[in-house]
Design a protein around this motif. Structure first.
Motif, PDB file in Angstrom:
ATOM      1  N   TRP A  35      28.395 -55.922  32.126  1.00  0.00           N
ATOM      2  CA  TRP A  35      27.229 -56.788  32.264  1.00  0.00           C
ATOM      3  C   TRP A  35      25.970 -56.048  32.677  1.00  0.00           C
TER       4      TRP A  35
ATOM      5  N   GLY B 236      24.446 -56.654  27.775  1.00  0.00           N
ATOM      6  CA  GLY B 236      25.120 -57.480  28.761  1.00  0.00           C
ATOM      7  C   GLY B 236      24.145 -58.264  29.617  1.00  0.00           C
ATOM      8  N   GLN B 237      23.023 -57.657  29.989  1.00  0.00           N
ATOM      9  CA  GLN B 237      22.040 -58.351  30.818  1.00  0.00           C
ATOM     10  C   GLN B 237      21.399 -59.508  30.063  1.00  0.00           C
TER      11      GLN B 237
ATOM     12  N   LEU C 100      24.044 -62.207  29.832  1.00  0.00           N
ATOM     13  CA  LEU C 100      24.314 -62.804  31.138  1.00  0.00           C
ATOM     14  C   LEU C 100      23.233 -63.803  31.527  1.00  0.00           C
TER      15      LEU C 100
ATOM     16  N   LEU D 191      26.732 -60.971  40.245  1.00  0.00           N
ATOM     17  CA  LEU D 191      26.017 -60.939  38.968  1.00  0.00           C
ATOM     18  C   LEU D 191      24.773 -61.818  39.001  1.00  0.00           C
TER      19      LEU D 191
ATOM     20  N   HIS E   2      21.204 -59.952  38.447  1.00  0.00           N
ATOM     21  CA  HIS E   2      20.535 -60.075  37.149  1.00  0.00           C
ATOM     22  C   HIS E   2      19.751 -61.363  36.937  1.00  0.00           C
TER      23      HIS E   2
END
Length: 227
Positions: free
Chosen positions: A112, A117-118, A121, A174, A178
């Motif tokens: 992530w 991934g970011q 997410l 997470l 993010h």
């Protein structure tokens, strides 16, 4: 419905190739890539498994070999490109409980923290926070593919509790890193963050914080005086 995924039309790289896939190609990855394109372009409700099969160049029955249904396929399309949660979980779980907290944390951050991934997410978390019903497929998918493998390593009577605590720790990190961009979590290197959160995850896995009461006294120590 144009789900959160449908609003992010540019999230996958390049158009999906048409035609049958040659032997030896990663069929699952091709299916997921096609599904990501289809969901982004059309929204959840307008996509069919048969349409994804056409886009991926595979037989529709092959999709059901990898995915239980449209909801699970959609969930898989929310995971960053190239990441197969079930395979990744199998790798970090195969070493058993010892050191599992660090292996799990390192794997999650590797997936992530990557640029794709970011993007994914933020998309997923936004959907979850807005109660997008389709995005809710992702937690169920991750439960089956990832956390059920972790639970299999734990005593059955405490597995659900411990895995739930692990999941809450991972998701919280997470979100802080993010979505909310909370410091210092947002700026910590992956190694620093792993070393900070892995001990907590390991404690949850081992149950050292559960405060279990000692068992009943041995019968020979009872007031009956029998030996």
């Amino acid at each position: 419905m144009r789900s959160a995924v449908g609003q992010n039309r540019g999230m996958s790289a390049g158009a999906v190739r048409r035609g049958r896939r040659p032997a030896g190609e990663d069929t699952r990855a091709s299916i997921v890539a096609a599904a990501r394109e289809e969901f982004a372009a059309k929204g959840y409700d307008a996509v069919s498994m048969r349409g994804v099969a056409r886009a991926a160049g595979v037989d529709p029955g092959l999709i059901r070999h990898y995915f239980d249904g449209k909801g699970e396929l959609f969930a898989a399309s929310l995971v960053p490109a190239g990441a197969d949660p079930q395979a990744l979980a199998g790798r970090f779980a195969e070493g058993g409980i010892e050191g599992l907290g660090e292996r799990l944390a390192r794997t999650v951050l590797a997936v992530w923290d990557a640029p794709d991934g970011q993007v994914q997410l933020r998309l997923v978390l936004s959907g979850l926070l807005s109660a997008d019903g389709h995005v809710q497929e992702l937690p169920r998918y991750l439960q089956r593919t990832v956390f059920d493998q972790v639970a299999a390593l734990l005593p059955r009577e405490v597995a659900a509790r411990r895995v739930g605590l692990v999941a809450s720790q991972v998701l919280g990190v997470l979100v802080a890193r993010h979505l909310l961009r909370l410091e210092p979590v947002a700026s910590m290197s992956p190694d620093e963050l792993v070393q900070s959160i892995a001990p907590t995850i390991q404690r949850y896995l081992e149950g050292v914080d559960e405060g279990l009461a000692p068992g009943p006294p041995e019968e020979q120590n009872s007031s009956h005086g029998e030996y």
